[in-house]
Enzyme design. Structure first.
Site, PDB file in Angstrom:
ATOM      1  N   ASP B  18      33.164  44.156  32.670  1.00  0.00           N
ATOM      2  CA  ASP B  18      33.877  42.908  32.943  1.00  0.00           C
ATOM      3  C   ASP B  18      34.184  42.289  31.578  1.00  0.00           C
ATOM      4  OD1 ASP B  18      34.733  40.361  33.523  1.00  0.00           O
ATOM      5  OD2 ASP B  18      32.881  39.730  34.535  1.00  0.00           O
ATOM      6  N   LYS B  80      41.039  36.535  25.301  1.00  0.00           N
ATOM      7  CA  LYS B  80      41.675  37.087  26.509  1.00  0.00           C
ATOM      8  C   LYS B  80      42.895  36.270  26.916  1.00  0.00           C
ATOM      9  CE  LYS B  80      40.260  38.424  31.200  1.00  0.00           C
ATOM     10  NZ  LYS B  80      39.088  38.395  32.105  1.00  0.00           N
ATOM     11  N   GLU B 180      39.741  41.902  39.023  1.00  0.00           N
ATOM     12  CA  GLU B 180      38.428  41.257  39.109  1.00  0.00           C
ATOM     13  C   GLU B 180      38.031  40.862  40.544  1.00  0.00           C
ATOM     14  OE1 GLU B 180      38.919  38.263  36.112  1.00  0.00           O
ATOM     15  OE2 GLU B 180      38.852  39.756  34.512  1.00  0.00           O
ATOM     16  N   ASP B 202      38.281  33.380  42.725  1.00  0.00           N
ATOM     17  CA  ASP B 202      37.670  33.764  41.459  1.00  0.00           C
ATOM     18  C   ASP B 202      38.165  32.858  40.331  1.00  0.00           C
ATOM     19  OD1 ASP B 202      36.773  34.953  39.139  1.00  0.00           O
ATOM     20  OD2 ASP B 202      37.683  36.903  39.510  1.00  0.00           O
TER      21      ASP B 202
END
Lengths: 234, 609
Positions: B18, B80, B180, B202
Site C-alpha cells: 500500500d 503521491k 485501494e 476510502d
C-alpha cells in the site's frame, strides 16, 4: 455476412495441445492444458457464452456463465504463464467483458444483432475528427404537433404549459407503442429458424426503423425538458 | 499448476504494497492469512517521507519523518499527490506545500526542488518503495522482487503508469496495480461467507475513493467507482493550519507560509490535533514562534464545523457511484470505512448520512489495503483459486474529435481488461500519417479532460484519400493502463505506436533511470546502515555525558577511567564511517556502564523517598 450459427457444437481443437474442445468453458481455454484459446474469426458474443443468438436471453444465466468463465480465464490466472498465453487471456477476457456488457443490456443487444446482420456502419473514421452522431428522421405523426407546440411557446410562454403537458403525454404514448413493437419484433426474430435469412432481415430492418424513431423521441424529450425550464406555468 | 507454483517460489514471495500519501505498508499472505510486515521495533507504518539532508544519500521513512520539521527544506512528503500530474494541475495546492515545485518542461513533469537537486514524484515514490522492499526482505529474511501495488481507484492512466514506473525503479516487478478500495474489499470479504452488495468508503491521506462491489461465491465484482484524487485527510490538517495562520498573522504579525520551517511545524501540529480529536473531546494546537507561543483550543464540535464542508465533498462521488451501479443505498448490505481519517467521528457520521446505514468499522483502517494487496498477490501466485477480482476503469477514455470535443471510446466503469478499436483512413491524397490525441475524463470539451497522450500514426502506404485502412486498438489492461497498437488492415502489418504520455516518461526514459538507480542502490544502502548505526550510538554517548558528574561520584576511579575510555572510543567511531566499529564501540560502552546504570537508578529512587 459472417454470422456463424451457434447451434452446432464447437468442433475446434485446442490451439496448443490439439485436443478436442467441448462445452462452453472449453470455448475459451483448453480443459486439458489450460491454454487460453485465440479469438476465432467471426466469433460472436453469443459464442462466448455458448448461447443461441436471440433477444430473449436469460440474464441470470448470462451472469452465471460470466462468473464461471472469468474464474478460469481472467489474466490474474496467467501471471506466470507464457507471453502468448497472457496475451490470449487478456484478449479473450476483454472480449468476454464486452460480450457480458452487451448481452445483459437490451438496447446494446439490439444494436449488436443489427450490426452482426450488416445493418450498422462498420465504423471507418475519416480521421479522428470524422465522428459525427447520426441524425434520425422526424417521425411524421409527431412532426405537426411538435411545430405547433414550439410556436405556441414562442407566442405566449405563460399559456403554453398545458400544451407542453399534453405533448409530453403524446410523446410518452408513442414511445411506449414503439417499445411494444420492438418487443414483438424481437419475439418474432427469436422464433425464426436461423436459416430464414429473408424473414430475419425484414424483421431487423423494421427494428432498425423503430430504433431510429426511439432515438428521435429521446432527443425531442431533451428539447421538451429545456422548453419546460422556459415555460413558467409548468 | 505445480509449475506455476514452483516458478513463483523461485522468484521469492509476492508482496502486497500500500503506497500511501502519508504512510506505506507491506503485507504478505501466509497459509491463506494476510499479515502486515513489521520492523524489528514492531512498526507497520513506513512514513512516505524522504529526506534529502544529504543529497547523495536520501533517507526514507521514520528517519526522514524526524527531519520533516527540523529540516523542512530538504524533506519531501505527500509526493503521491504529485504523481502523474502536470504543473498546471498542481497550482491550487502549491501554496499549501512547504517544499518548492518546479516544472521540467521537457518531460511535462513536475519536480520537487530540494537544495541543489530536483526530483520527480516517480523518483521519490521509488525511494519509498525501495524502503518498503527492504522492510519486507528484513521481515521475511529473503529477497523480494515481485509485488502488487495499490493505487486510488480514481487514479488516471498517467498516475497508474507513474506508480508502476516507481515500482520498477525500486527494483520490483509490479505484477498488478490494484485499486485501494477493491483491495480493502478483498481483505474485508476474505471470509467467503460474505455475500451481497457493499460500498467501500476510502478516505486516505490525500485521496478519496468510493467503490460499489458485488460479492458472490468468492468473486469480487466492482460495479462502479468514483472519487476525488485531491481530497483527503491532509485537507483537514490544512484547514486547521489555515485558521492558525490567519490568527497568528493577526496576533503576532507573522506570515507562517513565508517560513518553511514554521509552515512544516504548523502542519505537524495540526495533524496531531486532528488525531487527538479522534479519541478525545478537546485538543490544543500549540506552535512555538520564537519566544512566543501560539496556543488554540479546539473542541470536537468546532473542528467538525470547520471540516464538514470538506467532508461533504465526498457525498457527490458516493451518489454518482450508486447511480452508475444502478443501486439505491438501501440495497447495500454493508458500508466499509477505510483509511486513517475514518477514525474520526465526523467521517463516520458523513458516511452514515450519505448511505443511511451504520458504517462497518470491523477492518483495520490503516492495514486493510495492504492486506488486500497481499491477498491479490496470493491469487496471482496461483495459491488461491477461490477468489477473483473483477475491476473497472474509473474514467472514460476517448479521442479528440472535431471542434475540440472528446468522443468516448470506452465508458467509465467498463470492466477491465477491455478493448476498443477504431479504423482510420486518410483525408487527403498520399497522406501517410494521422494525428491521434487520447484523453481521459467525463467532460465534453477536451481542455476539461486529462490529456493522456498524443501520437502520430505514421507509416501509412501512400494511396488516394479514403483508401487506407488502419485499425488502432486501444486496450486497457487489468492494471487499468492503456496500451495502443495499430495494424494496417490492407497489408495485415502490425505497426508500432510510440505513445508519449503527456505527464510521464517513455519506456526508454524509464530504462535509463532504471540503470542509474541501480548504480546508486548499493551506495544508498551502505549509507543507510551507517545512519542506523549512528542512531544507535549517539543516544548512548549523550546519556553517559549527561550523567558524567554523578558517575564520578558513584563509581570507583578505575571504573570511571574505563567508562571514559570507552566513551572516547565511541566518539571517535561515530566520526568515522565504519559501521561495525560503531556497533562494537556502542556495545563496549553499554557493557561498562551497566553498573553505572544500576547505581543511577538506585540513586534516583533514594531521592524520591
Amino acid at each position: 455476412m459472417d454470422v456463424e450459427t451457434v447451434s452446432q457444437p464447437n468442433q475446434n481443437a485446442c490451439s496448443e495441445c490439439g485436443r478436442k474442445l467441448e462445452g462452453y468453458l472449453a470455448h475459451h481455454f483448453c480443459s486439458t492444458c489450460q491454454a487460453p484459446q485465440p479469438l476465432r474469426e467471426g466469433e460472436s458474443y453469443f459464442h462466448a457464452f455458448d448461447l443461441p443468438m436471440k433477444f430473449g436471453l436469460d440474464v441470470a444465466l448470462v451472469q452465471k456463465r460470466f462468473y464461471e468463465i472469468s474464474r478460469e480465464l481472467h489474466p490474474d490466472r496467467f501471471v506466470s504463464s507464457s507471453v502468448d498465453d497472457r496475451a490470449r487471456s487478456m484478449a479473450r477476457m476483454s472480449f468476454l467483458n464486452q460480450a457480458f456488457q452487451t448481452l445483459r443490456n437490451s438496447s446494446a443487444l439490439r444494436e449488436y444483432i443489427l450490426k452482426l446482420y450488416g445493418l450498422r456502419a462498420s465504423g471507418v473514421e475519416m480521421r479522428a475528427e470524422g465522428r459525427q452522431p447520426q441524425k434520425a428522421a422526424m417521425p411524421i405523426e409527431l412532426a405537426e404537433s411538435w411545430f405547433e407546440l414550439q410556436e405556441a411557446v414562442l407566442d405566449d410562454p405563460d399559456q403554453a404549459g398545458v400544451r407542453v403537458i399534453e405533448f409530453e403525454a403524446e410523446l410518452a404514448r408513442l414511445k411506449a407503442q414503439g417499445e411494444n413493437r420492438l418487443k414483438s419484433l424481437e419475439a418474432q426474430f427469436d422464433r425464426l429458424p436461423k436459416d430464414a435469412e429473408t424473414e430475419i432481415l425484414a424483421i431487423l430492418s423494421q427494428m432498425d426503423a423503430e430504433l431510429q424513431r426511439q432515438n428521435y423521441f429521446r432527443s425531442i424529450e431533451k428539447d421538451v425538458e429545456r422548453m419546460k425550464r422556459n415555460v413558467s406555468s409548468v | 499448476m505445480s509449475v506455476q507454483f514452483e516458478s513463483s517460489q523461485k522468484k521469492g514471495p509476492i508482496v502486497g504494497i500500500d503506497l500511501g500519501t502519508t504512510n506505506s505498508l507491506v503485507a504478505i499472505v501466509e497459509n491463506g492469512v494476510p499479515r502486515v510486515l513489521r520492523s524489528k521495533e514492531g512498526q507497520s507504518l513506513i512514513p512516505s517521507v524522504v529526506s534529502f539532508a544529504d543529497q547523495n544519500h536520501p533517507l526514507v521513512g521514520s528517519e526522514a519523518k524526524r527531519n520533516k520539521v527540523k529540516d523542512a527544506q530538504h524533506t519531501v512528503f505527500s509526493a503521491k499527490r504529485l504523481l502523474g500530474r502536470g504543473f498546471e494541475d498542481l497550482k491550487p495546492i502549491l501554496s499549501s506545500l512547504p517544499y518548492a515545485l518546479i516544472e521540467d518542461s521537457a518531460a511535462g513533469l513536475v519536480k520537487v526542488q530540494v537544495g541543489e537537486g530536483s526530483y520527480s514524484a516517480v523518483e521519490i515514490s521509488a525511494l519509498i518503495l525501495r524502503e518498503v522492499k527492504k522492510r519486507a526482505e528484513e521481515a521475511l529474511n529473503c529477497p523480494v522482487a515481485q509485488a502488487v501495488i495499490t493505487v486510488p481507484a480514481y487514479f488516471n492512466d498517467a498516475q497508474r503508469q507513474a506508480t508502476r514506473t516507481a515500482g520498477r525503479l525500486a527494483g520490483l516487478d509490479v505484477l498488478r496495480i490494484v485499486n485501494e478500495p477493491t483491495a480493502a474489499s478483498l481483505a474485508y470479504g476474505l471470509d467467503k461467507k460474505r455475500q451481497g452488495l457493499i460500498a467501500v468508503y476510502d478516505l486516505g491521506g490525500g485521496t478519496f475513493d468510493v467503490s460499489i462491489l458485488k460479492l458472490q461465491d468468492g468473486i469480487f465484482e466492482v460495479l462502479a467507482t468514483q472519487g476525488d484524487t485531491q481530497l483527503g485527510g491532509d485537507d483537514l490538517d490544512q484547514a486547521l493550519a489555515s485558521v492558525a495562520a490567519v490568527e497568528i498573522s493577526k496576533v503576532f504579525g507573522i506570515d507562517i507560509y513565508s517560513d518553511v520551517q514554521l509552515h512544516a511545524s504548523l502542519l505537524e501540529a495540526a495533524e496531531s490535533v486532528k488525531i487527538a480529536l479522534s479519541t478525545q473531546a478537546e485538543a490544543v494546537l500549540q506552535l512555538k514562534l520564537g519566544d512566543q507561543v501560539y496556543s488554540r483550543a479546539w473542541t470536537q464540535s468546532e473542528f467538525e464545523a470547520l471540516v464538514r464542508p470538506i467532508l461533504d465533498r465526498t457525498e457527490e462521488p458516493c451518489l454518482r457511484a450508486l447511480q452508475d451501479a444502478g443501486l439505491k443505498p438501501s440495497e447495500l448490505s454493508d458500508v466499509v470505512l477505510v483509511g486513517g481519517p475514518s477514525r474520526l467521528k465526523i467521517v463516520q457520521d458523513t458516511a452514515r448520512k450519505i448511505f443511511g446505514k451504520e458504517p462497518n468499522a470491523s477492518v483495520h483502517p490503516d492495514e486493510v489495503v495492504a492486506e488486500g494487496a497481499a491477498i491479490q498477490a496470493d491469487i496471482l501466485a496461483g495459491n488461491n483459486r477461490d477468489l477473483l477480482l473483477l475491476d473497472v476503469v474509473p474514467l472514460s477514455l476517448g479521442l479528440e474529435t472535431y471542434g475540440g470535443l472528446m468522443s468516448t471510446l470506452i465508458h467509465r466503469n467498463t470492466r477491465i481488461p477491455t478493448v476498443a478499436r477504431e479504423v482510420y483512413t486518410t483525408f487527403v491524397e498520399n497522406q501517410t500519417a494521422v494525428d491521434i490525441h487520447v484523453l481521459q475524463g467525463e467532460r465534453e470539451r477536451i481542455e476539461e479532460n486529462r490529456s493522456l497522450a498524443r501520437f502520430k500514426l505514421g507509416g501509412i502506404q501512400p494511396a488516394p484519400a479514403g483508401i487506407p485502412r488502419v485499425e488502432v486498438t486501444f486496450l486497457i489492461d487489468a492494471d487499468g493502463i492503456l496500451q495502443v497498437a495499430a495494424k494496417d488492415l490492407r497489408t495485415g502489418q502490425e505497426q508500432s505506436v510510440e505513445v508519449r504520455p503527456t505527464h510521464g516518461l517513455t519506456d526508454s526514459e524509464v530504462e535509463k533511470m532504471l540503470i542509474n538507480s541501480l548504480e546508486n542502490v548499493e551506495a544508498d544502502e551502505a549509507y543507510k546502515k551507517l545512519v542506523e548505526a549512528r542512531n544507535k550510538g549517539e543516544p548512548v554517548v549523550r546519556a553517559v555525558e549527561k550523567s558524567w558528574e554523578q558517575a564520578q561520584a558513584l563509581l570507583p576511579p578505575e571504573e570511571c577511567q574505563e567508562v571514559q575510555n570507552k566513551l572516547e572510543a565511541l566518539r571517535t567511531a561515530l566520526k568515522g564511517e565504519a559501521v561495525a566499529a560503531i556497533y562494537d564501540a556502542t556495545s563496549d560502552l553499554n557493557r561498562v556502564t551497566v553498573r553505572l546504570a544500576e547505581l543511577l537508578i538506585q540513586d534516583s529512587l533514594k531521592e524520591m523517598r
